[in-house]
Design a protein around this motif. Structure first.
Motif, PDB file in Angstrom:
ATOM      1  N   HIS A  19      -0.490  50.412 -15.378  1.00  0.00           N
ATOM      2  CA  HIS A  19       0.253  49.961 -14.184  1.00  0.00           C
ATOM      3  C   HIS A  19      -0.154  50.693 -12.915  1.00  0.00           C
ATOM      4  O   HIS A  19       0.645  50.878 -12.017  1.00  0.00           O
ATOM      5  CB  HIS A  19       1.753  50.104 -14.425  1.00  0.00           C
ATOM      6  N   ILE A  20      -1.423  51.074 -12.880  1.00  0.00           N
ATOM      7  CA  ILE A  20      -1.890  51.840 -11.719  1.00  0.00           C
ATOM      8  C   ILE A  20      -1.698  51.064 -10.411  1.00  0.00           C
ATOM      9  O   ILE A  20      -1.406  51.639  -9.369  1.00  0.00           O
ATOM     10  CB  ILE A  20      -3.381  52.255 -11.914  1.00  0.00           C
ATOM     11  N   GLN A  21      -1.801  49.722 -10.443  1.00  0.00           N
ATOM     12  CA  GLN A  21      -1.684  48.933  -9.205  1.00  0.00           C
ATOM     13  C   GLN A  21      -0.247  48.832  -8.694  1.00  0.00           C
ATOM     14  O   GLN A  21      -0.023  48.333  -7.603  1.00  0.00           O
ATOM     15  CB  GLN A  21      -2.276  47.535  -9.399  1.00  0.00           C
ATOM     16  N   ASP A  22       0.706  49.291  -9.511  1.00  0.00           N
ATOM     17  CA  ASP A  22       2.094  49.274  -9.043  1.00  0.00           C
ATOM     18  C   ASP A  22       2.429  50.551  -8.262  1.00  0.00           C
ATOM     19  O   ASP A  22       3.542  51.077  -8.342  1.00  0.00           O
ATOM     20  CB  ASP A  22       3.059  49.094 -10.221  1.00  0.00           C
ATOM     21  N   HIS A  23       1.446  51.054  -7.547  1.00  0.00           N
ATOM     22  CA  HIS A  23       1.638  52.251  -6.727  1.00  0.00           C
ATOM     23  C   HIS A  23       0.985  52.058  -5.363  1.00  0.00           C
ATOM     24  O   HIS A  23       0.154  51.159  -5.197  1.00  0.00           O
ATOM     25  CB  HIS A  23       1.028  53.475  -7.421  1.00  0.00           C
ATOM     26  N   ASN A  24       1.365  52.931  -4.442  1.00  0.00           N
ATOM     27  CA  ASN A  24       0.774  52.929  -3.094  1.00  0.00           C
ATOM     28  C   ASN A  24       0.765  51.532  -2.463  1.00  0.00           C
ATOM     29  O   ASN A  24      -0.269  51.013  -2.060  1.00  0.00           O
ATOM     30  CB  ASN A  24      -0.653  53.514  -3.137  1.00  0.00           C
ATOM     31  N   PHE A  25       1.958  50.945  -2.366  1.00  0.00           N
ATOM     32  CA  PHE A  25       2.108  49.595  -1.803  1.00  0.00           C
ATOM     33  C   PHE A  25       2.107  49.579  -0.275  1.00  0.00           C
ATOM     34  O   PHE A  25       1.839  48.557   0.341  1.00  0.00           O
ATOM     35  CB  PHE A  25       3.456  48.993  -2.228  1.00  0.00           C
ATOM     36  N   ALA A  26       2.487  50.698   0.313  1.00  0.00           N
ATOM     37  CA  ALA A  26       2.762  50.709   1.758  1.00  0.00           C
ATOM     38  C   ALA A  26       1.574  50.215   2.571  1.00  0.00           C
ATOM     39  O   ALA A  26       0.442  50.618   2.330  1.00  0.00           O
ATOM     40  CB  ALA A  26       3.141  52.113   2.203  1.00  0.00           C
ATOM     41  N   PRO A  27       1.826  49.329   3.532  1.00  0.00           N
ATOM     42  CA  PRO A  27       0.726  48.839   4.373  1.00  0.00           C
ATOM     43  C   PRO A  27       0.265  49.877   5.404  1.00  0.00           C
ATOM     44  O   PRO A  27      -0.930  50.068   5.586  1.00  0.00           O
ATOM     45  CB  PRO A  27       1.322  47.623   5.093  1.00  0.00           C
ATOM     46  N   VAL A  28       1.220  50.546   6.052  1.00  0.00           N
ATOM     47  CA  VAL A  28       0.842  51.456   7.138  1.00  0.00           C
ATOM     48  C   VAL A  28       1.440  52.862   6.975  1.00  0.00           C
ATOM     49  O   VAL A  28       0.761  53.860   7.153  1.00  0.00           O
ATOM     50  CB  VAL A  28       1.246  50.873   8.517  1.00  0.00           C
ATOM     51  N   PHE A  29       2.725  52.923   6.618  1.00  0.00           N
ATOM     52  CA  PHE A  29       3.388  54.232   6.497  1.00  0.00           C
ATOM     53  C   PHE A  29       3.705  54.558   5.035  1.00  0.00           C
ATOM     54  O   PHE A  29       4.583  53.924   4.440  1.00  0.00           O
ATOM     55  CB  PHE A  29       4.680  54.248   7.333  1.00  0.00           C
ATOM     56  N   PRO A  30       3.042  55.577   4.455  1.00  0.00           N
ATOM     57  CA  PRO A  30       3.218  55.910   3.035  1.00  0.00           C
ATOM     58  C   PRO A  30       4.638  56.372   2.699  1.00  0.00           C
ATOM     59  O   PRO A  30       4.996  56.443   1.529  1.00  0.00           O
ATOM     60  CB  PRO A  30       2.239  57.074   2.808  1.00  0.00           C
ATOM     61  N   ILE A  31       5.421  56.624   3.723  1.00  0.00           N
ATOM     62  CA  ILE A  31       6.781  57.116   3.514  1.00  0.00           C
ATOM     63  C   ILE A  31       7.559  56.241   2.535  1.00  0.00           C
ATOM     64  O   ILE A  31       8.355  56.730   1.732  1.00  0.00           O
ATOM     65  CB  ILE A  31       7.531  57.230   4.870  1.00  0.00           C
ATOM     66  N   TRP A  32       7.296  54.939   2.549  1.00  0.00           N
ATOM     67  CA  TRP A  32       8.036  54.026   1.674  1.00  0.00           C
ATOM     68  C   TRP A  32       7.715  54.292   0.219  1.00  0.00           C
ATOM     69  O   TRP A  32       8.598  54.304  -0.634  1.00  0.00           O
ATOM     70  CB  TRP A  32       7.753  52.564   2.033  1.00  0.00           C
ATOM     71  N   ASP A  33       6.434  54.528  -0.091  1.00  0.00           N
ATOM     72  CA  ASP A  33       6.061  54.843  -1.467  1.00  0.00           C
ATOM     73  C   ASP A  33       6.644  56.184  -1.894  1.00  0.00           C
ATOM     74  O   ASP A  33       7.087  56.354  -3.024  1.00  0.00           O
ATOM     75  CB  ASP A  33       4.533  54.868  -1.604  1.00  0.00           C
ATOM     76  N   ILE A  34       6.645  57.130  -0.959  1.00  0.00           N
ATOM     77  CA  ILE A  34       7.186  58.456  -1.273  1.00  0.00           C
ATOM     78  C   ILE A  34       8.694  58.330  -1.536  1.00  0.00           C
ATOM     79  O   ILE A  34       9.209  58.823  -2.537  1.00  0.00           O
ATOM     80  CB  ILE A  34       6.902  59.445  -0.116  1.00  0.00           C
TER      81      ILE A  34
END
Ligand SMILES: [Zn+2]
Ligand SMILES: [Zn+2]
Lengths: 335, 325
Positions: free
Chosen positions: B255-270
């Motif tokens: 499920h590696i692709q279910d990570h780092n979705f954020a388009p511009v600000f990584p804060i959402w993934d964090i």
């Protein structure tokens, strides 16, 4: 001097007594802000956020505040007439695209351009008297001098409609030409002029029944009027042509002068001394200053995106309660 | 800066008044006068974006490539077609025309109820009066919506059928960002436009958000091993961060692709626990032969086959019938 220090200095000036009568307000319709310009230095003093999609602004009947129609937020935002600062909010005025008070100050009317209705309010307290749904993008309004009738152009259907203010009912609704916009009642109360933005001129209408009595070629995209102040001459912006025409209305309608104003010229206002005409240039994000006598552009001021309504703040001394009031930027010449 | 704006606005007005305005006037389309002017700016911004990508970003890819030139290089060609079609406004115009009546209906309905979007300057007066801060707040809100839409693209079978086209490229480059199915573009645009109206983003701001956001996203697909540094990587999405989202799944990392979705600000993934910062470089693509088959196809064939994939995922009955054959 940097832009910031000019702004800071100018901000001080604006709030000072002397500068009150020196300011000009411009609504930057696409960036939801208004600019305060200095008439004497011809600079932008400051730019402040205001509502959403503000297009037109008018003076309140008591002359104490300027009301901005914030269309997308359904409200009127009032600015202090002395300082140009934000003062209060009148809520629940739906889509106030174009707006005006009847000459007697009793009625307040808005054209809800996007929502297809004309609203008639009791000006006192902004109490809704009647909402009339009408197809075709109601765009600009004008009153008769007796404060009995309001006229509304319908941009999409190419019509002009007249409503009785007291009963809020339709009197007539007639075709006048392609994309009618600005409308103005001449002081004789017998002739209405309508600018046809989809054509290259204006038509003269009989206010009694809406019949077309004449026409005048001015330029492509004829759009909005502003009185020169002598009760006889009117300025007219032609948006596609990029020209402001001066029209003599004394007998036969005549174009007696013109000045090239590129960038989709739109709303206008005249300085209190009657010497300069200020015109918003929608596409160029500028205001052009025209010498009224020579009809030459004598200055330019940068403002925000898509500047639309423009309004001269006058010193309170010149404004008295019950004084002539008018529809935004299409002031009728009212004695 | 003033001169630059003058030059830009002057060019926009000239193009509009010489080429567009006479046509609109001639055909009686004066209701499209203002939107037509905005469209000119959109296309001009597209030209600038293509120039920034083709000259600026490509410089880094040529100088410090992560994956060296190889046999899959030819696959990149179609991504350039996507970029040009999108940036020059051809696909956006089609989407605009297709969604306009619906967006209008929704907007007018909501407005006739008297609903007014909140205004930052009213909620937070000191912040709202500052142009830059106000812009950033709307940008962050916009990106928040885009993050959740992206999670939706991976969560629903029918949506993944469309979005998998974006992931099927085995060679990530600065051209990859616009590689999307037109229906996917349409859905995302529709959702983001409605969201923007809801929170009160201005048309003028919307254009800048789109412009800056899409440039950052183009860069995040670049074939370079660069990052903005430990902190920078957590503030802004870069190539290393987004490459992980495109990583080919393996039995160890299903499920590696279910990570780092954020388009511009990584804060959402964090914030939502979907961020991975491990600095590893992985091959990219999709571990699904049917999806991987997108590679080597032209624009039209990709659009057609992915549409078929979408219909089969959307209508189970149709899917059964096809698989029974
Ligand atoms: Zn994805
Ligand atoms: Zn991607």
């Amino acid at each position: 001097m940097t832009r910031l220090s000019i702004a800071a200095l100018a901000l001080l000036l604006v709030t000072s007594e002397a500068a009150r009568a020196d300011s000009v307000l411009v609504l930057n319709s696409e960036e939801a802000s208004y600019s305060i310009l200095s008439r004497s230095t011809r600079t932008e003093v400051t730019r402040l956020p205001v509502g959403r999609e503000p297009h037109h602004l008018i003076l309140s009947p008591d002359g104490k505040e300027v009301l901005i129609g914030s269309t997308a937020t359904n409200e009127l935002l009032s600015l202090d007439i002395k300082t140009g600062e934000r003062k209060r909010v009148v809520k629940d005025i739906l889509d106030p695209y174009h707006l005006g008070f009847s000459p007697d100050g009793k009625w307040f009317v808005t054209a809800a351009y996007r929502l297809d209705h004309v609203d008639i309010y009791h000006a006192d307290g902004f109490r809704l008297a009647g909402r009339i749904f009408i197809d075709g993008l109601p765009s600009h309004i004008a009153f008769d001098t007796q404060s009995k009738t309001v006229f509304v152009t319908l941009q999409q259907s190419g019509r002009l409609a007249a409503f009785d203010l007291a009963t809020q009912t339709l009197k007539w609704n007639v075709p006048v030409g392609n994309a009618p916009a600005g409308v103005v009642m001449l002081p004789d109360d017998k002739r209405l002029l309508v600018a046809l933005t989809g054509e290259d001129g204006i038509v003269q209408i009989d206010p009694r029944d809406g019949s077309v009595k004449g026409s005048l070629q001015t330029g492509k995209g004829a759009h909005n009027f502003f009185p020169k102040g002598d009760g006889r001459h009117y300025f007219l912006s032609n948006r596609v042509e990029g020209v402001v025409s001066l029209i003599d209305t004394k007998d036969e309608l005549k174009v007696v002068g013109s000045v090239r104003i590129p960038g989709g010229p739109d709303c206008m206002d005249i300085t209190p001394d009657g010497r300069e005409l200020w015109v918003t240039q929608r596409f160029l994000r500028r205001v052009a200053i025209v010498d009224v006598e020579t009809l030459k552009v004598v200055g330019n001021i940068h403002v925000g995106k898509s500047p639309h309504g423009v309004f001269m703040l006058k010193s309170t001394a010149t404004v008295t309660a019950g004084a002539p009031v008018r529809a935004a930027s299409t002031a009728g010449e009212i004695k | 800066m003033r001169d630059l704006i003058d030059l830009w606005v002057g060019a926009q007005a000239w193009i509009f008044e010489t080429l567009v305005s006479p046509v609109l006037f001639h055909f009686g389309l004066m209701a499209w006068y203002e939107p037509g002017y905005s469209a000119v700016e959109f296309v001009m911004l597209g030209v600038v974006q293509i120039a920034v990508i083709a000259v600026g970003m490509r410089f880094f890819e040529r100088r410090w490539p992560l994956e060296k030139p190889g046999r899959d290089d030819g696959l990149i060609m179609v991504d350039r077609v996507y970029t040009v079609l999108n940036k020059l406004g051809i696909i956006p115009l089609a989407i605009f025309i297709a969604t306009y009546p619906l967006v209008q209906e929704i907007e007018l309905l909501v407005r006739s109820w008297g609903f007014a979007p909140p205004r930052l300057e009213r909620v937070l007066p000191w912040i709202g009066d500052n142009d830059l801060v106000s812009f950033l707040v709307y940008f962050v809100l916009y990106d928040f919506a885009a993050y959740w839409l992206h999670r939706g693209q991976h969560a629903f079978g029918w949506w993944w059928a469309l979005h998998s086209l974006h992931h099927s490229q085995r060679r990530m480059t600065v051209w990859t960002d616009d590689r999307n199915h037109v229906i996917d573009d349409l859905l995302i645009t529709l959702a983001l436009v409605l969201f923007s109206q809801l929170v009160g983003v201005q048309p003028g701001e919307y254009v800048v958000i789109l412009m800056v956001g899409r440039l950052i996203e183009s860069w995040s697909h670049a074939n370079v091993d660069m990052s903005f540094g430990w902190l920078g990587e957590r503030l802004l999405v870069g190539p290393r961060f987004h490459r992980l989202h495109h990583a080919l799944s393996t039995p160890a990392e299903r499920h590696i692709q279910d990570h780092n979705f954020a388009p511009v600000f990584p804060i959402w993934d964090i914030l939502f626990g979907t961020a991975i910062y491990d600095g590893k470089t992985r091959p990219t693509g999709v571990d699904d032969a049917a999806v991987d088959a997108d590679n080597g196809r032209g624009w039209l064939t990709q659009q057609a086959t992915v549409f078929g994939r979408f219909v089969r995922a959307l209508i189970p009955k149709f899917r059964r019938r096809v698989s029974a054959q």
